[in-house]
Scaffold this active site. Structure first.
Site, PDB file in Angstrom:
ATOM      1  N   ASP A  35       0.731   0.239  -3.978  1.00 17.19           N
ATOM      2  CA  ASP A  35      -0.062   1.287  -3.900  1.00 17.19           C
ATOM      3  C   ASP A  35       0.685   2.522  -2.922  1.00 17.19           C
ATOM      4  O   ASP A  35       1.094   2.292  -1.986  1.00 17.19           O
ATOM      5  CB  ASP A  35      -1.571   0.988  -3.231  1.00 17.19           C
ATOM      6  CG  ASP A  35      -2.635   2.150  -3.213  1.00 17.19           C
ATOM      7  OD1 ASP A  35      -2.585   2.776  -4.482  1.00 17.19           O
ATOM      8  OD2 ASP A  35      -3.361   2.087  -2.471  1.00 17.19           O
ATOM      9  N   THR A  44     -10.466   1.527   2.225  1.00 14.99           N
ATOM     10  CA  THR A  44     -11.102   1.705   3.549  1.00 14.99           C
ATOM     11  C   THR A  44     -12.476   0.925   3.688  1.00 14.99           C
ATOM     12  O   THR A  44     -12.571   0.254   4.646  1.00 14.99           O
ATOM     13  CB  THR A  44     -11.707   3.175   3.733  1.00 14.99           C
ATOM     14  OG1 THR A  44     -10.330   3.906   3.500  1.00 14.99           O
ATOM     15  CG2 THR A  44     -12.339   3.274   4.924  1.00 14.99           C
ATOM     16  N   ASN A  94      -9.643   2.311  -7.162  1.00 13.41           N
ATOM     17  CA  ASN A  94      -9.202   1.759  -5.787  1.00 13.41           C
ATOM     18  C   ASN A  94      -9.992   1.689  -4.908  1.00 13.41           C
ATOM     19  O   ASN A  94     -10.741   2.733  -4.307  1.00 13.41           O
ATOM     20  CB  ASN A  94      -7.913   2.862  -5.557  1.00 13.41           C
ATOM     21  CG  ASN A  94      -6.585   2.581  -6.412  1.00 13.41           C
ATOM     22  OD1 ASN A  94      -6.677   1.639  -7.274  1.00 13.41           O
ATOM     23  ND2 ASN A  94      -5.642   3.016  -5.988  1.00 13.41           N
TER      24      ASN A  94
HETATM   25  P1  13P Z   1     -10.282   4.565  -0.361  1.00 12.59           P
HETATM   26  O1  13P Z   1      -9.724   3.972   1.121  1.00 12.59           O
HETATM   27  O2  13P Z   1     -11.235   5.773   0.073  1.00 12.59           O
HETATM   28  O3  13P Z   1     -11.234   3.266  -0.651  1.00 12.59           O
HETATM   29  O4  13P Z   1      -9.244   4.808  -1.181  1.00 12.59           O
HETATM   30  C1  13P Z   1      -8.476   3.841  -1.640  1.00 12.59           C
HETATM   31  C2  13P Z   1      -7.517   4.097  -2.352  1.00 12.59           C
HETATM   32  O5  13P Z   1      -7.333   5.144  -3.245  1.00 12.59           O
HETATM   33  C3  13P Z   1      -6.064   3.464  -2.183  1.00 12.59           C
HETATM   34  O6  13P Z   1      -4.952   3.931  -2.990  1.00 12.59           O
END
Ligand code: 13P
Length: 288
Positions: A82, A236, A233
């Site tokens: 990622d 957090t 995705n």
């Molecule tokens: P969040 O941290 O808002 O869930 O986003 C995750 C993300 O886009 C990881 O690439």
């Protein structure tokens, strides 16, 4: 089963009108939790690590852990980089056994983003690994802790025509777009530009990826999926859930000294939350 690439997964999701959850993990327990949730709900799942996470522990460790978990799982699991931020990192992940990578050149000028993303996509073709690109600016910063993340100004959202050109010139397999989400925790619920999403979908056939999903309601995520998002995705949210469960366990047993005794609560909490996300994105019983 062996790890699979994200290509077939996302194409199946696109055809079926659902999305596949892509869950960021930071340790073995979170990886176990994602795979256990996928197994239980017979759902495909993408386990992913950011470049920041790979500075904490190298891709070989994550790839080996997730490959072993996937082998004992009857649902399809992919291992994805990622927000890859360098050509060399994509190569490291490919050699380590990752089955999918992202090259995030979105902070670069447009032509430089095309050039680096194209270069990575070219190199990954030799490994049979699909590449996710990003165009436009998703707000906030992945891997950061701050609670004050705001969406970017609309001027930095993905332009639909440019997205079509970008997909064509880079040869990406999927495309992350900016429609008003931000990584991290929102101060207030974000307002997404859903018409922009539909316009991008009308011009881009590659599966579209929603970043910054933590804090976006399940209902709005479902609306995004109806308009063409195939990969969702989540990072957090899982970090918060894991940490809170471990913090609670330690508060309840301050004398605890065995990591197994409290990390298991983090693992269980993440599994429960991933199961919720799987149901929200509609991928249960869709394992290929
Ligand atoms: P969040 O941290 O808002 O869930 O986003 C995750 C993300 O886009 C990881 O690439």
């Amino acid at each position: 089963m062996p790890l699979v690439s994200t290509d077939d997964m996302l194409r199946a999701a696109q055809a079926g009108g659902y999305a596949v959850g892509a869950f960021n993990v930071e340790n073995m327990e979170m990886a176990q939790a994602v795979v256990a949730a996928a197994e239980k709900l017979r759902s495909p799942a993408i386990v992913q690590t950011t470049a920041g996470t790979l500075r904490y522990a190298p891709p070989e460790l994550f790839a080996a852990t997730v490959e072993r978990l996937a082998r004992n799982c009857s649902s399809a699991i992919a291992m994805h980089l990622d927000h890859g931020d360098a050509y060399e990192l994509a190569l490291d992940c490919a050699r380590a056994g990752y089955t999918s990578v992202m090259m995030d050149g979105s902070s670069l000028p447009y032509n430089d983003n095309i050039e680096i993303t194209h270069r990575v996509a070219d190199a990954m073709r030799g490994y049979g690994i699909p590449v996710e690109g990003e165009l436009g600016a998703v707000g906030g910063k992945e891997d950061a802790r701050s609670a004050d993340k705001a969406a970017e100004p609309a001027a930095r959202y993905t332009d639909p025509d440019q997205a079509a050109e970008f997909a064509l010139r880079t040869g990406v397999s999927s495309l992350a777009i900016a429609i008003g989400t931000a990584h991290g925790l929102y101060k207030s619920a974000p307002k997404l530009d859903l018409d922009r999403l539909s316009a991008i979908r009308a011009r881009v056939s590659a599966p579209l990826v929603l970043h910054g999903t933590t804090g976006v309601s399940y209902a709005v995520v479902r609306e995004c999926i109806a308009r063409g998002i195939c990969k969702v995705n989540v990072a957090t949210d899982l970090r918060v859930v894991f940490t809170q469960a471990v913090r609670d366990a330690l508060a309840a047993s301050p004398e605890a000294i065995d990591p197994k005794a409290y990390l298991k609560y983090g693992r269980a909490a993440v599994q429960a939350r991933v199961e919720e996300w799987i149901l929200a994105v509609g991928s249960e019983n869709k394992s290929i």
